[in-house]
Design a protein around this motif. Structure first.
Motif, PDB file in Angstrom:
ATOM      1  N   MET A  11       0.834  -1.195   0.000  1.00  0.00           N
ATOM      2  CA  MET A  11       0.000   0.000   0.000  1.00  0.00           C
ATOM      3  C   MET A  11       0.877   1.257   0.000  1.00  0.00           C
ATOM      4  O   MET A  11       0.621   2.200  -0.759  1.00  0.00           O
ATOM      5  CB  MET A  11      -0.912   0.017   1.231  1.00  0.00           C
ATOM      6  CG  MET A  11      -1.820   1.217   1.311  1.00  0.00           C
ATOM      7  SD  MET A  11      -2.828   1.256   2.799  1.00  0.00           S
ATOM      8  CE  MET A  11      -1.587   1.479   4.056  1.00  0.00           C
ATOM      9  N   ALA A  12       1.901   1.261   0.811  1.00  0.00           N
ATOM     10  CA  ALA A  12       2.804   2.412   0.878  1.00  0.00           C
ATOM     11  C   ALA A  12       3.487   2.638  -0.471  1.00  0.00           C
ATOM     12  O   ALA A  12       3.639   3.781  -0.915  1.00  0.00           O
ATOM     13  CB  ALA A  12       3.839   2.205   1.977  1.00  0.00           C
ATOM     14  N   ARG A  14       2.303   1.772  -3.457  1.00  0.00           N
ATOM     15  CA  ARG A  14       1.310   2.261  -4.425  1.00  0.00           C
ATOM     16  C   ARG A  14       0.944   3.723  -4.177  1.00  0.00           C
ATOM     17  O   ARG A  14       0.606   4.446  -5.108  1.00  0.00           O
ATOM     18  CB  ARG A  14       0.046   1.395  -4.376  1.00  0.00           C
ATOM     19  CG  ARG A  14       0.232   0.042  -5.021  1.00  0.00           C
ATOM     20  CD  ARG A  14      -1.077  -0.702  -5.167  1.00  0.00           C
ATOM     21  NE  ARG A  14      -1.808  -0.880  -3.922  1.00  0.00           N
ATOM     22  CZ  ARG A  14      -1.627  -1.871  -3.042  1.00  0.00           C
ATOM     23  NH1 ARG A  14      -0.694  -2.781  -3.259  1.00  0.00           N
ATOM     24  NH2 ARG A  14      -2.354  -1.952  -1.963  1.00  0.00           N
ATOM     25  N   LEU A  15       0.997   4.171  -2.952  1.00  0.00           N
ATOM     26  CA  LEU A  15       0.643   5.563  -2.630  1.00  0.00           C
ATOM     27  C   LEU A  15       1.787   6.532  -2.900  1.00  0.00           C
ATOM     28  O   LEU A  15       1.558   7.736  -3.044  1.00  0.00           O
ATOM     29  CB  LEU A  15       0.211   5.684  -1.170  1.00  0.00           C
ATOM     30  CG  LEU A  15      -1.153   5.115  -0.829  1.00  0.00           C
ATOM     31  CD1 LEU A  15      -1.382   5.183   0.668  1.00  0.00           C
ATOM     32  CD2 LEU A  15      -2.254   5.843  -1.572  1.00  0.00           C
ATOM     33  N   HIS A  16       2.981   6.038  -2.979  1.00  0.00           N
ATOM     34  CA  HIS A  16       4.154   6.908  -3.127  1.00  0.00           C
ATOM     35  C   HIS A  16       4.091   7.763  -4.401  1.00  0.00           C
ATOM     36  O   HIS A  16       4.279   8.975  -4.360  1.00  0.00           O
ATOM     37  CB  HIS A  16       5.428   6.061  -3.112  1.00  0.00           C
ATOM     38  CG  HIS A  16       6.683   6.857  -3.193  1.00  0.00           C
ATOM     39  ND1 HIS A  16       7.145   7.611  -2.148  1.00  0.00           N
ATOM     40  CD2 HIS A  16       7.560   7.043  -4.210  1.00  0.00           C
ATOM     41  CE1 HIS A  16       8.259   8.223  -2.517  1.00  0.00           C
ATOM     42  NE2 HIS A  16       8.537   7.896  -3.762  1.00  0.00           N
ATOM     43  N   SER A  17       3.811   7.145  -5.523  1.00  0.00           N
ATOM     44  CA  SER A  17       3.793   7.868  -6.801  1.00  0.00           C
ATOM     45  C   SER A  17       2.689   8.932  -6.869  1.00  0.00           C
ATOM     46  O   SER A  17       2.961  10.071  -7.263  1.00  0.00           O
ATOM     47  CB  SER A  17       3.658   6.876  -7.946  1.00  0.00           C
ATOM     48  OG  SER A  17       3.682   7.553  -9.184  1.00  0.00           O
ATOM     49  N   PRO A  18       1.448   8.625  -6.485  1.00  0.00           N
ATOM     50  CA  PRO A  18       0.415   9.675  -6.514  1.00  0.00           C
ATOM     51  C   PRO A  18       0.743  10.859  -5.594  1.00  0.00           C
ATOM     52  O   PRO A  18       0.479  12.010  -5.935  1.00  0.00           O
ATOM     53  CB  PRO A  18      -0.857   8.959  -6.054  1.00  0.00           C
ATOM     54  CG  PRO A  18      -0.626   7.528  -6.366  1.00  0.00           C
ATOM     55  CD  PRO A  18       0.859   7.319  -6.198  1.00  0.00           C
ATOM     56  N   TYR A  19       1.332  10.566  -4.434  1.00  0.00           N
ATOM     57  CA  TYR A  19       1.699  11.654  -3.537  1.00  0.00           C
ATOM     58  C   TYR A  19       2.807  12.517  -4.132  1.00  0.00           C
ATOM     59  O   TYR A  19       2.792  13.734  -3.988  1.00  0.00           O
ATOM     60  CB  TYR A  19       2.115  11.124  -2.160  1.00  0.00           C
ATOM     61  CG  TYR A  19       0.943  10.931  -1.235  1.00  0.00           C
ATOM     62  CD1 TYR A  19       0.289  12.020  -0.671  1.00  0.00           C
ATOM     63  CD2 TYR A  19       0.461   9.669  -0.941  1.00  0.00           C
ATOM     64  CE1 TYR A  19      -0.798  11.853   0.160  1.00  0.00           C
ATOM     65  CE2 TYR A  19      -0.625   9.485  -0.117  1.00  0.00           C
ATOM     66  CZ  TYR A  19      -1.253  10.589   0.437  1.00  0.00           C
ATOM     67  OH  TYR A  19      -2.330  10.425   1.256  1.00  0.00           O
TER      68      TYR A  19
END
Length: 55
Positions: A11-12, A14-19
């Motif tokens: 999850m971390a 996958r969230l890295h790029s959008p952030y």
């Protein structure tokens, strides 16, 4: 416990790029707004000087 750890890591990741994209967008918009604010400030100051000086 291992499955939970892997799920959290995934999850971390996958969230890295959008952030990163969001932060980049905010930086660009902040730069644009700062530049526009500077321009408006210069125009306002110029109009104040022109209005105050006798013709």
């Amino acid at each position: 416990m291992k499955v939970l750890s892997q799920a959290f890591s995934g999850m971390a990741t996958r969230l890295h790029s959008p952030y990163q994209l969001l932060e980049s967008t905010v930086r660009a918009k902040t730069k644009d707004l700062t530049q526009a604010n500077h321009t408006l400030s210069l125009l306002y100051d110029s109009s104040q000087i022109l209005t105050a000086s006798p013709v």
